[in-house]
Design a protein around this motif. Structure first.
Motif, mmCIF file in Angstrom:
data_model
loop_
_atom_site.group_PDB
_atom_site.id
_atom_site.type_symbol
_atom_site.label_atom_id
_atom_site.label_comp_id
_atom_site.label_asym_id
_atom_site.label_seq_id
_atom_site.Cartn_x
_atom_site.Cartn_y
_atom_site.Cartn_z
ATOM 1 N N ALA A 61 0.776 -1.129 0.037
ATOM 2 C CA ALA A 61 -0.052 -0.024 -0.197
ATOM 3 C C ALA A 61 0.800 1.284 -0.034
ATOM 4 C CB ALA A 61 -0.971 0.042 1.260
ATOM 5 N N GLY A 62 0.282 2.397 -0.728
ATOM 6 C CA GLY A 62 1.051 3.614 -0.705
ATOM 7 C C GLY A 62 0.694 4.376 0.692
ATOM 8 N N SER A 63 1.097 5.370 0.791
ATOM 9 C CA SER A 63 1.084 6.067 2.034
ATOM 10 C C SER A 63 0.178 7.389 1.868
ATOM 11 C CB SER A 63 2.359 6.788 2.940
ATOM 12 O OG SER A 63 3.175 5.375 3.299
ATOM 13 N N GLY A 64 -0.851 7.687 2.550
ATOM 14 C CA GLY A 64 -1.603 8.670 2.422
ATOM 15 C C GLY A 64 -1.757 9.786 3.418
ATOM 16 N N ALA A 98 -11.140 17.258 -9.866
ATOM 17 C CA ALA A 98 -10.091 17.186 -10.791
ATOM 18 C C ALA A 98 -9.156 18.335 -11.057
ATOM 19 C CB ALA A 98 -10.984 16.925 -12.186
ATOM 20 N N ASP A 99 -9.705 19.521 -10.785
ATOM 21 C CA ASP A 99 -9.182 20.719 -10.941
ATOM 22 C C ASP A 99 -7.913 21.009 -9.974
ATOM 23 O OD1 ASP A 99 -10.950 21.217 -13.086
ATOM 24 O OD2 ASP A 99 -11.652 23.129 -12.155
ATOM 25 N N THR A 100 -8.140 20.469 -8.714
ATOM 26 C CA THR A 100 -7.291 20.675 -7.717
ATOM 27 C C THR A 100 -6.542 19.142 -7.453
ATOM 28 O OG1 THR A 100 -8.909 20.155 -6.103
ATOM 29 C CG2 THR A 100 -8.244 22.553 -6.849
ATOM 30 N N CYS A 101 -6.679 18.246 -8.313
ATOM 31 C CA CYS A 101 -5.681 16.886 -7.995
ATOM 32 C C CYS A 101 -4.445 17.038 -7.458
ATOM 33 C CB CYS A 101 -6.150 15.942 -9.131
ATOM 34 S SG CYS A 101 -5.539 14.412 -8.603
ATOM 35 N N VAL A 102 -3.744 17.972 -8.401
ATOM 36 C CA VAL A 102 -2.321 18.282 -8.257
ATOM 37 C C VAL A 102 -1.964 18.655 -7.029
ATOM 38 C CG1 VAL A 102 -1.921 20.364 -9.499
ATOM 39 C CG2 VAL A 102 -0.265 18.494 -9.643
ATOM 40 N N PHE A 103 -2.939 19.503 -6.280
ATOM 41 C CA PHE A 103 -2.516 19.856 -4.967
ATOM 42 C C PHE A 103 -2.470 18.548 -3.874
ATOM 43 C CE2 PHE A 103 -4.421 24.159 -4.614
ATOM 44 C CZ PHE A 103 -3.392 24.558 -5.213
ATOM 45 N N TYR A 104 -3.275 17.435 -4.359
ATOM 46 C CA TYR A 104 -3.241 16.118 -3.399
ATOM 47 C C TYR A 104 -2.591 15.222 -3.844
ATOM 48 C CZ TYR A 104 -7.910 18.715 -3.178
ATOM 49 O OH TYR A 104 -8.801 19.613 -3.210
ATOM 50 N N VAL A 105 -2.262 15.071 -5.335
ATOM 51 C CA VAL A 105 -1.180 14.173 -5.512
ATOM 52 C C VAL A 105 -0.149 14.980 -6.541
ATOM 53 C CG1 VAL A 105 -1.058 11.945 -6.762
ATOM 54 C CG2 VAL A 105 -3.024 12.619 -5.847
ATOM 55 N N PRO A 106 0.791 15.658 -5.882
ATOM 56 C CA PRO A 106 1.679 16.504 -6.461
ATOM 57 C C PRO A 106 2.878 15.921 -7.042
ATOM 58 C CG PRO A 106 2.099 16.509 -3.984
ATOM 59 C CD PRO A 106 0.842 15.587 -4.245
ATOM 60 N N SER A 107 3.288 14.613 -6.882
ATOM 61 C CA SER A 107 4.452 14.053 -7.221
ATOM 62 C C SER A 107 4.049 13.155 -8.636
ATOM 63 C CB SER A 107 5.265 13.559 -6.208
ATOM 64 O OG SER A 107 4.343 12.292 -5.579
ATOM 65 N N TYR A 108 5.133 12.671 -9.331
ATOM 66 C CA TYR A 108 5.322 11.885 -10.473
ATOM 67 C C TYR A 108 4.774 10.419 -9.640
ATOM 68 C CZ TYR A 108 6.835 9.248 -14.238
ATOM 69 O OH TYR A 108 6.991 8.425 -15.472
ATOM 70 N N ASN A 109 5.607 10.110 -8.519
ATOM 71 C CA ASN A 109 5.442 8.926 -7.875
ATOM 72 C C ASN A 109 3.769 8.843 -7.412
ATOM 73 O OD1 ASN A 109 5.499 7.843 -4.759
ATOM 74 N ND2 ASN A 109 6.538 6.320 -6.350
ATOM 75 N N GLY A 110 3.374 9.957 -6.819
ATOM 76 C CA GLY A 110 2.157 9.729 -6.234
ATOM 77 C C GLY A 110 1.058 9.138 -6.838
ATOM 78 N N ILE A 134 -7.627 11.194 -0.557
ATOM 79 C CA ILE A 134 -7.130 11.392 -1.938
ATOM 80 C C ILE A 134 -5.696 11.714 -1.691
ATOM 81 C CG2 ILE A 134 -6.767 12.388 -4.101
ATOM 82 C CD1 ILE A 134 -9.338 13.341 -4.081
ATOM 83 N N ALA A 135 -5.131 12.651 -0.719
ATOM 84 C CA ALA A 135 -3.974 13.159 -0.649
ATOM 85 C C ALA A 135 -2.868 12.098 -0.302
ATOM 86 C CB ALA A 135 -3.754 14.234 0.302
ATOM 87 N N GLY A 136 -1.414 12.141 -0.887
ATOM 88 C CA GLY A 136 -0.599 11.149 -0.575
ATOM 89 C C GLY A 136 0.191 11.797 0.763
ATOM 90 N N ALA A 137 1.079 11.195 1.565
ATOM 91 C CA ALA A 137 1.796 11.551 2.564
ATOM 92 C C ALA A 137 2.763 12.911 2.304
ATOM 93 C CB ALA A 137 2.357 10.348 3.368
ATOM 94 N N ASP A 138 3.045 12.679 0.774
ATOM 95 C CA ASP A 138 3.962 13.774 0.420
ATOM 96 C C ASP A 138 3.640 15.062 0.019
ATOM 97 O OD1 ASP A 138 2.741 12.829 -1.749
ATOM 98 O OD2 ASP A 138 4.513 12.719 -3.041
#
Length: 467
Positions: A276-279, A317-329, A370-374
Protein backbone atom coordinates in the motif's frame (compact mmCIF):
# COMPACT_ATOMS: atom_id res chain seq x y z
CA UNK A 1 -10.55 11.71 15.14
CA UNK A 2 -11.81 13.17 18.45
CA UNK A 3 -15.19 14.85 18.46
CA UNK A 4 -15.25 18.45 17.16
CA UNK A 5 -17.26 20.61 19.54
CA UNK A 6 -15.99 24.19 19.19
CA UNK A 7 -14.51 26.57 16.66
CA UNK A 8 -12.85 29.39 18.59
CA UNK A 9 -10.49 30.34 15.79
CA UNK A 10 -9.31 33.49 14.12
CA UNK A 11 -9.88 33.75 10.39
CA UNK A 12 -6.21 33.80 9.46
CA UNK A 13 -3.84 33.45 12.46
CA UNK A 14 -0.53 34.01 10.68
CA UNK A 15 1.19 36.61 12.84
CA UNK A 16 3.48 35.80 15.77
CA UNK A 17 2.90 36.15 19.47
CA UNK A 18 4.14 39.28 21.27
CA UNK A 19 7.85 40.04 21.04
CA UNK A 20 8.59 38.40 24.39
CA UNK A 21 7.82 34.91 23.02
CA UNK A 22 11.50 34.07 22.69
CA UNK A 23 12.22 35.46 26.14
CA UNK A 24 9.54 33.23 27.61
CA UNK A 25 11.08 30.25 25.82
CA UNK A 26 14.54 31.03 27.21
CA UNK A 27 13.13 31.41 30.71
CA UNK A 28 11.62 27.92 30.49
CA UNK A 29 14.23 26.01 28.47
CA UNK A 30 17.41 28.09 28.56
CA UNK A 31 19.15 29.70 25.57
CA UNK A 32 19.42 27.19 22.72
CA UNK A 33 22.60 26.80 20.70
CA UNK A 34 20.61 27.45 17.56
CA UNK A 35 17.12 28.40 16.47
CA UNK A 36 16.03 26.57 13.31
CA UNK A 37 13.69 28.76 11.27
CA UNK A 38 11.50 26.57 9.06
CA UNK A 39 9.82 27.81 5.88
CA UNK A 40 7.76 25.20 4.00
CA UNK A 41 8.21 25.84 0.28
CA UNK A 42 5.72 25.18 -2.53
CA UNK A 43 6.25 21.41 -2.23
CA UNK A 44 6.16 21.29 1.57
CA UNK A 45 9.96 20.92 1.71
CA UNK A 46 11.33 22.75 4.75
CA UNK A 47 13.86 25.45 3.92
CA UNK A 48 15.34 28.07 6.22
CA UNK A 49 18.36 28.86 8.38
CA UNK A 50 20.13 28.13 11.64
CA UNK A 51 20.31 31.29 13.73
CA UNK A 52 22.49 31.45 16.86
CA UNK A 53 20.42 31.19 20.01
CA UNK A 54 22.03 34.36 21.35
CA UNK A 55 20.45 36.22 18.41
CA UNK A 56 17.14 34.34 18.47
CA UNK A 57 15.11 37.29 19.76
CA UNK A 58 15.78 39.20 16.54
CA UNK A 59 13.49 36.78 14.68
CA UNK A 60 10.53 38.38 16.46
CA UNK A 61 11.81 41.92 15.92
CA UNK A 62 13.73 42.20 12.66
CA UNK A 63 12.30 39.10 11.00
CA UNK A 64 14.29 36.76 8.76
CA UNK A 65 15.27 37.85 5.24
CA UNK A 66 14.93 35.09 2.63
CA UNK A 67 14.56 35.52 -1.15
CA UNK A 68 10.96 35.60 -2.37
CA UNK A 69 12.07 33.22 -5.11
CA UNK A 70 12.33 30.33 -2.65
CA UNK A 71 8.76 29.63 -3.77
CA UNK A 72 10.02 29.21 -7.33
CA UNK A 73 12.26 26.23 -6.56
CA UNK A 74 11.49 22.76 -7.83
CA UNK A 75 11.22 19.68 -5.60
CA UNK A 76 15.04 19.28 -5.78
CA UNK A 77 15.65 22.90 -4.70
CA UNK A 78 16.68 24.19 -8.14
CA UNK A 79 15.54 27.49 -9.61
CA UNK A 80 12.74 27.18 -12.15
CA UNK A 81 13.58 30.15 -14.34
CA UNK A 82 10.32 29.94 -16.29
CA UNK A 83 8.46 31.23 -13.22
CA UNK A 84 9.98 34.67 -13.78
CA UNK A 85 10.57 35.32 -10.07
CA UNK A 86 14.33 34.74 -9.81
CA UNK A 87 17.16 36.90 -11.20
CA UNK A 88 14.74 38.68 -13.56
CA UNK A 89 13.37 40.50 -10.51
CA UNK A 90 16.78 41.06 -8.93
CA UNK A 91 16.02 38.09 -6.68
CA UNK A 92 14.57 40.35 -4.01
CA UNK A 93 14.32 39.40 -0.37
CA UNK A 94 11.06 38.90 1.41
CA UNK A 95 10.68 39.23 5.15
CA UNK A 96 9.68 36.14 7.09
CA UNK A 97 7.77 36.40 10.35
CA UNK A 98 7.42 33.70 13.02
CA UNK A 99 4.18 31.74 13.25
CA UNK A 100 2.51 31.91 16.65
CA UNK A 101 2.78 28.81 18.77
CA UNK A 102 5.47 27.05 16.73
CA UNK A 103 8.53 27.94 18.84
CA UNK A 104 9.40 24.56 20.34
CA UNK A 105 12.41 22.54 21.55
CA UNK A 106 13.95 20.00 19.16
CA UNK A 107 14.27 16.96 21.42
CA UNK A 108 16.07 14.76 18.87
CA UNK A 109 18.84 17.34 18.27
CA UNK A 110 22.32 16.41 19.59
CA UNK A 111 22.70 19.99 20.92
CA UNK A 112 20.11 22.26 22.57
CA UNK A 113 18.01 23.60 19.71
CA UNK A 114 14.71 25.33 19.15
CA UNK A 115 12.61 25.54 16.01
CA UNK A 116 10.01 27.98 14.77
CA UNK A 117 7.97 28.11 11.59
CA UNK A 118 7.98 31.30 9.55
CA UNK A 119 5.86 32.70 6.73
CA UNK A 120 6.77 35.09 3.92
CA UNK A 121 5.77 38.72 3.43
CA UNK A 122 6.80 41.34 0.86
CA UNK A 123 6.95 45.15 0.96
CA UNK A 124 3.58 46.70 0.14
CA UNK A 125 5.06 49.90 -1.33
CA UNK A 126 3.70 52.02 1.53
CA UNK A 127 6.26 51.18 4.19
CA UNK A 128 4.41 48.09 5.35
CA UNK A 129 4.15 44.42 4.44
CA UNK A 130 1.64 42.15 2.78
CA UNK A 131 1.49 38.36 2.50
CA UNK A 132 3.66 37.01 -0.33
CA UNK A 133 1.21 35.59 -2.84
CA UNK A 134 3.22 32.42 -3.52
CA UNK A 135 3.47 31.25 0.10
CA UNK A 136 1.01 28.32 0.46
CA UNK A 137 0.30 29.30 4.05
CA UNK A 138 -1.40 32.48 2.85
CA UNK A 139 -3.46 30.49 0.33
CA UNK A 140 -4.91 28.48 3.18
CA UNK A 141 -5.47 31.59 5.30
CA UNK A 142 -7.50 33.11 2.46
CA UNK A 143 -9.87 30.13 2.34
CA UNK A 144 -10.29 30.19 6.11
CA UNK A 145 -11.18 33.88 5.88
CA UNK A 146 -13.72 33.18 3.11
CA UNK A 147 -15.44 30.60 5.30
CA UNK A 148 -15.44 32.98 8.26
CA UNK A 149 -17.27 35.51 6.09
CA UNK A 150 -19.97 32.84 5.68
CA UNK A 151 -20.09 32.34 9.45
CA UNK A 152 -18.38 28.94 9.24
CA UNK A 153 -15.19 27.78 10.95
CA UNK A 154 -13.28 24.61 10.00
CA UNK A 155 -12.36 21.99 12.57
CA UNK A 156 -9.58 19.83 11.12
CA UNK A 157 -7.49 16.74 11.83
CA UNK A 158 -4.78 15.09 9.74
CA UNK A 159 -3.78 11.41 9.60
CA UNK A 160 -0.29 10.68 8.31
CA UNK A 161 1.12 7.37 7.03
CA UNK A 162 4.82 6.58 6.55
CA UNK A 163 7.34 3.76 6.11
CA UNK A 164 10.46 3.15 8.16
CA UNK A 165 13.51 2.55 5.97
CA UNK A 166 17.17 1.66 6.29
CA UNK A 167 19.38 4.45 4.86
CA UNK A 168 20.55 4.11 1.26
CA UNK A 169 23.82 2.12 1.08
CA UNK A 170 25.59 4.85 -0.91
CA UNK A 171 25.17 7.72 -3.41
CA UNK A 172 22.38 6.86 -5.82
CA UNK A 173 21.33 3.91 -3.70
CA UNK A 174 17.78 3.12 -2.70
CA UNK A 175 16.78 2.95 0.98
CA UNK A 176 15.83 -0.56 2.06
CA UNK A 177 12.54 -1.24 3.81
CA UNK A 178 12.45 -2.15 7.47
CA UNK A 179 9.93 -4.94 7.72
CA UNK A 180 9.24 -6.00 11.33
CA UNK A 181 9.28 -9.78 11.20
CA UNK A 182 6.31 -10.76 13.31
CA UNK A 183 6.11 -14.10 11.53
CA UNK A 184 8.56 -16.21 9.58
CA UNK A 185 8.69 -16.10 5.80
CA UNK A 186 8.59 -13.18 3.38
CA UNK A 187 7.26 -9.73 4.26
CA UNK A 188 3.49 -9.64 4.03
CA UNK A 189 0.53 -7.51 5.00
CA UNK A 190 -0.15 -7.73 8.73
CA UNK A 191 -2.83 -5.10 9.32
CA UNK A 192 -2.93 -3.43 12.76
CA UNK A 193 -0.38 -5.91 14.15
CA UNK A 194 0.66 -5.18 17.74
CA UNK A 195 3.82 -7.20 17.09
CA UNK A 196 4.89 -4.67 14.43
CA UNK A 197 4.42 -1.83 16.92
CA UNK A 198 6.41 -3.80 19.49
CA UNK A 199 9.25 -4.29 17.00
CA UNK A 200 9.83 -0.52 16.91
CA UNK A 201 8.47 0.38 20.32
CA UNK A 202 11.55 2.41 21.30
CA UNK A 203 11.38 4.63 18.23
CA UNK A 204 7.59 5.03 18.31
CA UNK A 205 7.53 5.89 22.00
CA UNK A 206 10.22 8.49 21.34
CA UNK A 207 8.02 9.94 18.58
CA UNK A 208 5.14 10.19 21.06
CA UNK A 209 7.35 11.82 23.69
CA UNK A 210 8.80 14.32 21.20
CA UNK A 211 5.26 15.20 20.14
CA UNK A 212 4.34 15.79 23.78
CA UNK A 213 7.36 18.06 24.30
CA UNK A 214 6.53 20.04 21.16
CA UNK A 215 2.84 20.26 21.95
CA UNK A 216 1.80 18.41 18.80
CA UNK A 217 -1.61 16.79 19.42
CA UNK A 218 -0.58 13.23 18.49
CA UNK A 219 -3.26 10.63 19.10
CA UNK A 220 -3.31 7.02 17.89
CA UNK A 221 -0.26 5.17 16.52
CA UNK A 222 -1.04 2.07 14.48
CA UNK A 223 0.71 -0.46 12.27
CA UNK A 224 -0.80 0.11 8.86
CA UNK A 225 -1.68 -1.87 5.74
CA UNK A 226 1.87 -2.92 4.84
CA UNK A 227 4.87 -4.28 6.73
CA UNK A 228 7.01 -1.44 8.04
CA UNK A 229 4.23 1.09 7.49
CA UNK A 230 2.75 3.10 10.35
CA UNK A 231 0.21 5.86 10.86
CA UNK A 232 0.11 8.66 13.42
CA UNK A 233 -3.19 10.47 13.85
CA UNK A 234 -3.47 14.04 15.08
CA UNK A 235 -6.31 15.30 17.24
CA UNK A 236 -8.68 17.79 15.68
CA UNK A 237 -7.83 21.48 15.79
CA UNK A 238 -10.33 24.33 15.89
CA UNK A 239 -7.58 26.37 14.24
CA UNK A 240 -7.11 25.00 10.69
CA UNK A 241 -3.83 26.86 10.22
CA UNK A 242 -2.40 25.15 13.30
CA UNK A 243 -3.72 21.79 12.06
CA UNK A 244 -1.75 22.13 8.82
CA UNK A 245 1.31 23.29 10.77
CA UNK A 246 0.96 20.17 12.95
CA UNK A 247 1.15 17.92 9.89
CA UNK A 248 4.27 19.68 8.55
CA UNK A 249 5.99 19.53 11.93
CA UNK A 250 4.96 15.92 12.60
CA UNK A 251 6.70 14.81 9.39
CA UNK A 252 9.86 16.56 10.54
CA UNK A 253 9.60 15.09 14.01
CA UNK A 254 9.14 11.52 12.77
CA UNK A 255 12.07 11.84 10.36
CA UNK A 256 14.27 13.42 13.05
CA UNK A 257 13.59 10.65 15.56
CA UNK A 258 14.05 7.97 12.88
CA UNK A 259 17.48 9.42 11.92
CA UNK A 260 18.48 9.36 15.59
CA UNK A 261 17.73 5.61 15.52
CA UNK A 262 19.77 5.09 12.35
CA UNK A 263 16.69 4.83 10.11
CA UNK A 264 14.81 7.02 7.67
CA UNK A 265 11.12 7.82 7.65
CA UNK A 266 9.74 7.80 4.11
CA UNK A 267 6.66 9.84 3.24
CA UNK A 268 6.92 8.80 -0.40
CA UNK A 269 3.39 8.19 -1.66
CA UNK A 270 4.12 4.79 -3.24
CA UNK A 271 7.54 3.39 -2.29
CA UNK A 272 6.65 -0.24 -3.14
CA UNK A 273 4.42 -1.42 -5.95
CA UNK A 274 3.48 -4.59 -4.08
CA UNK A 275 2.38 -2.81 -0.91
CA UNK A 276 0.00 0.00 0.00
CA UNK A 277 0.95 3.61 -0.56
CA UNK A 278 1.09 6.21 2.19
CA UNK A 279 -1.71 8.72 2.43
CA UNK A 280 -2.61 11.92 4.24
CA UNK A 281 -6.28 11.73 5.20
CA UNK A 282 -7.95 14.97 6.29
CA UNK A 283 -11.09 15.18 8.45
CA UNK A 284 -13.06 18.44 8.26
CA UNK A 285 -16.21 19.65 9.97
CA UNK A 286 -17.63 23.18 9.96
CA UNK A 287 -18.73 24.94 13.13
CA UNK A 288 -21.01 27.94 13.43
CA UNK A 289 -20.11 31.14 15.30
CA UNK A 290 -21.29 29.59 18.55
CA UNK A 291 -18.98 26.59 18.19
CA UNK A 292 -21.66 24.02 17.33
CA UNK A 293 -21.02 21.53 14.53
CA UNK A 294 -23.00 22.98 11.61
CA UNK A 295 -23.12 19.54 9.94
CA UNK A 296 -25.09 18.21 12.94
CA UNK A 297 -28.02 20.65 12.74
CA UNK A 298 -30.69 18.28 11.50
CA UNK A 299 -31.94 18.69 7.94
CA UNK A 300 -30.11 22.00 7.45
CA UNK A 301 -26.87 20.43 8.63
CA UNK A 302 -27.26 17.47 6.30
CA UNK A 303 -27.90 19.85 3.40
CA UNK A 304 -24.76 21.84 4.29
CA UNK A 305 -22.74 18.62 4.43
CA UNK A 306 -24.08 17.55 1.03
CA UNK A 307 -23.30 20.98 -0.49
CA UNK A 308 -19.76 20.84 0.91
CA UNK A 309 -19.21 17.28 -0.35
CA UNK A 310 -20.58 18.21 -3.77
CA UNK A 311 -18.16 21.13 -4.02
CA UNK A 312 -15.23 18.93 -3.08
CA UNK A 313 -16.20 16.48 -5.82
CA UNK A 314 -16.91 19.16 -8.44
CA UNK A 315 -13.46 20.75 -7.98
CA UNK A 316 -11.47 17.57 -7.32
CA UNK A 317 -10.10 17.11 -10.84
CA UNK A 318 -8.99 20.76 -11.02
CA UNK A 319 -7.11 20.61 -7.70
CA UNK A 320 -5.93 16.98 -7.93
CA UNK A 321 -2.30 18.08 -8.29
CA UNK A 322 -2.51 19.67 -4.82
CA UNK A 323 -3.36 16.26 -3.38
CA UNK A 324 -1.18 14.17 -5.68
CA UNK A 325 1.70 16.56 -6.38
CA UNK A 326 4.37 14.04 -7.38
CA UNK A 327 5.15 11.77 -10.30
CA UNK A 328 5.32 8.87 -7.86
CA UNK A 329 2.04 9.80 -6.18
CA UNK A 330 -0.09 8.73 -9.13
CA UNK A 331 1.19 5.15 -8.66
CA UNK A 332 -0.74 5.09 -5.37
CA UNK A 333 -4.14 5.51 -7.04
CA UNK A 334 -4.82 1.89 -7.93
CA UNK A 335 -8.02 -0.15 -7.46
CA UNK A 336 -8.32 -2.20 -4.30
CA UNK A 337 -5.57 -0.29 -2.49
CA UNK A 338 -7.77 1.78 -0.14
CA UNK A 339 -6.60 4.81 -2.11
CA UNK A 340 -9.52 6.22 -4.11
CA UNK A 341 -9.49 6.07 -7.89
CA UNK A 342 -12.79 7.84 -8.62
CA UNK A 343 -14.44 11.16 -7.87
CA UNK A 344 -16.95 9.65 -5.46
CA UNK A 345 -18.37 9.88 -1.99
CA UNK A 346 -20.22 7.66 0.45
CA UNK A 347 -21.15 6.93 4.03
CA UNK A 348 -18.63 4.86 6.01
CA UNK A 349 -16.95 3.65 2.80
CA UNK A 350 -13.14 3.64 2.60
CA UNK A 351 -13.09 3.03 -1.16
CA UNK A 352 -14.41 6.52 -2.03
CA UNK A 353 -12.63 9.86 -2.27
CA UNK A 354 -14.86 11.67 0.25
CA UNK A 355 -16.14 9.62 3.16
CA UNK A 356 -18.71 10.47 5.82
CA UNK A 357 -17.45 8.49 8.84
CA UNK A 358 -19.79 6.90 11.34
CA UNK A 359 -20.18 8.62 14.68
CA UNK A 360 -22.47 10.69 16.87
CA UNK A 361 -23.98 13.92 15.47
CA UNK A 362 -21.44 16.19 17.17
CA UNK A 363 -18.68 14.36 15.24
CA UNK A 364 -20.36 14.75 11.83
CA UNK A 365 -17.58 15.43 9.33
CA UNK A 366 -16.13 14.73 5.88
CA UNK A 367 -12.94 12.72 5.36
CA UNK A 368 -10.87 13.57 2.28
CA UNK A 369 -8.89 10.45 1.32
CA UNK A 370 -6.98 11.38 -1.85
CA UNK A 371 -3.82 13.14 -0.67
CA UNK A 372 -0.51 11.31 -0.50
CA UNK A 373 1.76 11.61 2.52
CA UNK A 374 4.15 13.70 0.41
CA UNK A 375 1.60 16.47 -0.28
CA UNK A 376 1.78 19.99 1.19
CA UNK A 377 -0.72 20.06 4.10
CA UNK A 378 -1.53 23.75 3.64
CA UNK A 379 -2.32 23.30 -0.06
CA UNK A 380 -4.27 20.09 0.56
CA UNK A 381 -6.46 21.82 3.13
CA UNK A 382 -6.75 24.98 1.00
CA UNK A 383 -8.02 22.89 -1.92
CA UNK A 384 -10.52 21.06 0.30
CA UNK A 385 -11.90 24.25 1.86
CA UNK A 386 -12.08 26.06 -1.48
CA UNK A 387 -14.09 23.14 -2.86
CA UNK A 388 -16.44 23.19 0.13
CA UNK A 389 -17.00 26.92 -0.35
CA UNK A 390 -17.77 26.37 -4.02
CA UNK A 391 -20.40 23.78 -3.15
CA UNK A 392 -21.95 25.85 -0.36
CA UNK A 393 -22.12 29.12 -2.29
CA UNK A 394 -23.56 27.45 -5.40
CA UNK A 395 -25.86 25.08 -3.52
CA UNK A 396 -24.41 22.06 -5.36
CA UNK A 397 -25.87 18.59 -4.87
CA UNK A 398 -23.61 15.52 -4.91
CA UNK A 399 -24.30 12.36 -6.93
CA UNK A 400 -25.71 9.26 -5.30
CA UNK A 401 -23.36 8.08 -2.53
CA UNK A 402 -21.61 4.82 -3.36
CA UNK A 403 -21.98 1.72 -1.23
CA UNK A 404 -19.88 -1.41 -1.32
CA UNK A 405 -16.82 -1.72 -3.56
CA UNK A 406 -16.46 1.72 -5.16
CA UNK A 407 -13.68 0.42 -7.45
CA UNK A 408 -16.27 -1.59 -9.38
CA UNK A 409 -18.94 1.11 -9.72
CA UNK A 410 -19.68 3.88 -12.18
CA UNK A 411 -18.07 7.20 -11.21
CA UNK A 412 -15.78 9.73 -12.93
CA UNK A 413 -12.18 8.61 -12.57
CA UNK A 414 -9.37 10.60 -11.02
CA UNK A 415 -6.47 11.19 -13.36
CA UNK A 416 -3.81 8.48 -13.42
CA UNK A 417 -1.44 10.85 -15.21
CA UNK A 418 0.47 13.78 -13.71
CA UNK A 419 0.54 15.63 -17.02
CA UNK A 420 -3.23 15.52 -17.35
CA UNK A 421 -3.67 16.72 -13.75
CA UNK A 422 -1.29 19.65 -14.26
CA UNK A 423 -2.98 20.67 -17.52
CA UNK A 424 -6.37 20.55 -15.82
CA UNK A 425 -5.05 22.74 -12.98
CA UNK A 426 -3.44 25.25 -15.36
CA UNK A 427 -6.66 25.70 -17.35
CA UNK A 428 -9.03 25.82 -14.40
CA UNK A 429 -11.24 28.88 -13.93
CA UNK A 430 -12.01 27.62 -10.43
CA UNK A 431 -8.32 27.53 -9.47
CA UNK A 432 -7.87 31.04 -10.86
CA UNK A 433 -10.80 32.35 -8.84
CA UNK A 434 -9.89 30.57 -5.61
CA UNK A 435 -6.10 30.94 -5.64
CA UNK A 436 -5.28 33.68 -8.15
CA UNK A 437 -3.95 33.62 -11.69
CA UNK A 438 -0.36 34.15 -10.59
CA UNK A 439 -0.39 31.18 -8.23
CA UNK A 440 -2.06 29.00 -10.84
CA UNK A 441 0.60 29.94 -13.41
CA UNK A 442 3.67 29.52 -11.18
CA UNK A 443 2.53 26.27 -9.56
CA UNK A 444 1.68 24.76 -12.94
CA UNK A 445 5.06 25.76 -14.39
CA UNK A 446 6.91 24.12 -11.52
CA UNK A 447 4.95 20.90 -11.81
CA UNK A 448 5.39 20.84 -15.61
CA UNK A 449 9.14 21.18 -15.07
CA UNK A 450 9.13 18.40 -12.48
CA UNK A 451 7.20 16.08 -14.80
CA UNK A 452 9.61 16.81 -17.67
CA UNK A 453 12.56 15.82 -15.48
CA UNK A 454 11.04 12.39 -14.88
CA UNK A 455 10.08 11.93 -18.50
CA UNK A 456 13.70 12.59 -19.57
CA UNK A 457 14.94 9.65 -17.48
CA UNK A 458 15.14 6.12 -18.88
CA UNK A 459 13.37 3.57 -16.70
CA UNK A 460 15.57 0.60 -15.59
CA UNK A 461 12.98 -1.74 -17.12
CA UNK A 462 13.81 -0.25 -20.53
CA UNK A 463 17.44 -1.35 -20.11
CA UNK A 464 16.32 -4.78 -18.92
CA UNK A 465 14.07 -5.13 -21.96
CA UNK A 466 15.91 -3.49 -24.87
CA UNK A 467 19.61 -3.33 -24.06
Amino acid sequence: MPLPEAADIAAAPTSSRPADEFGAYVAEHGTPDIVEVLLPDTHGVLRGKWIPGTAGGKIWGDGVAIPLSIFGLDIWGREVEETGIHIETGDRDGMCRPVAGTLKPVPWSPRPAAQVMISMYEPDGRGGERPWDLDPRHKLAAQVARLAALGLYPCVAFELEFYLMKPAPGPGGVPEPVFPASTSGPARQNMYAMSDLDAHAGLLHEVREAARIQGLPADTVISEAAPGQFEVNLYHRNDPMAAADDAILLRRLIDGVARKHGLRASFMAKPFLEFAGSGMHVHVSLADSGGANAFAKGEAGERLLRNAAAGMLATMADTCVFYVPSYNGFRRLVPGSYAPTSISWGYDNRAVAVRVPNGPPKARRLEHRIAGADAHPHLVLAGILAGMIEGIERGLEPPTPLTGNAYEQEAPLLSYDMGEAVRRFAASDFVGRAFGAQYRRVFAIMKETELAAFERRINPLEYETYL
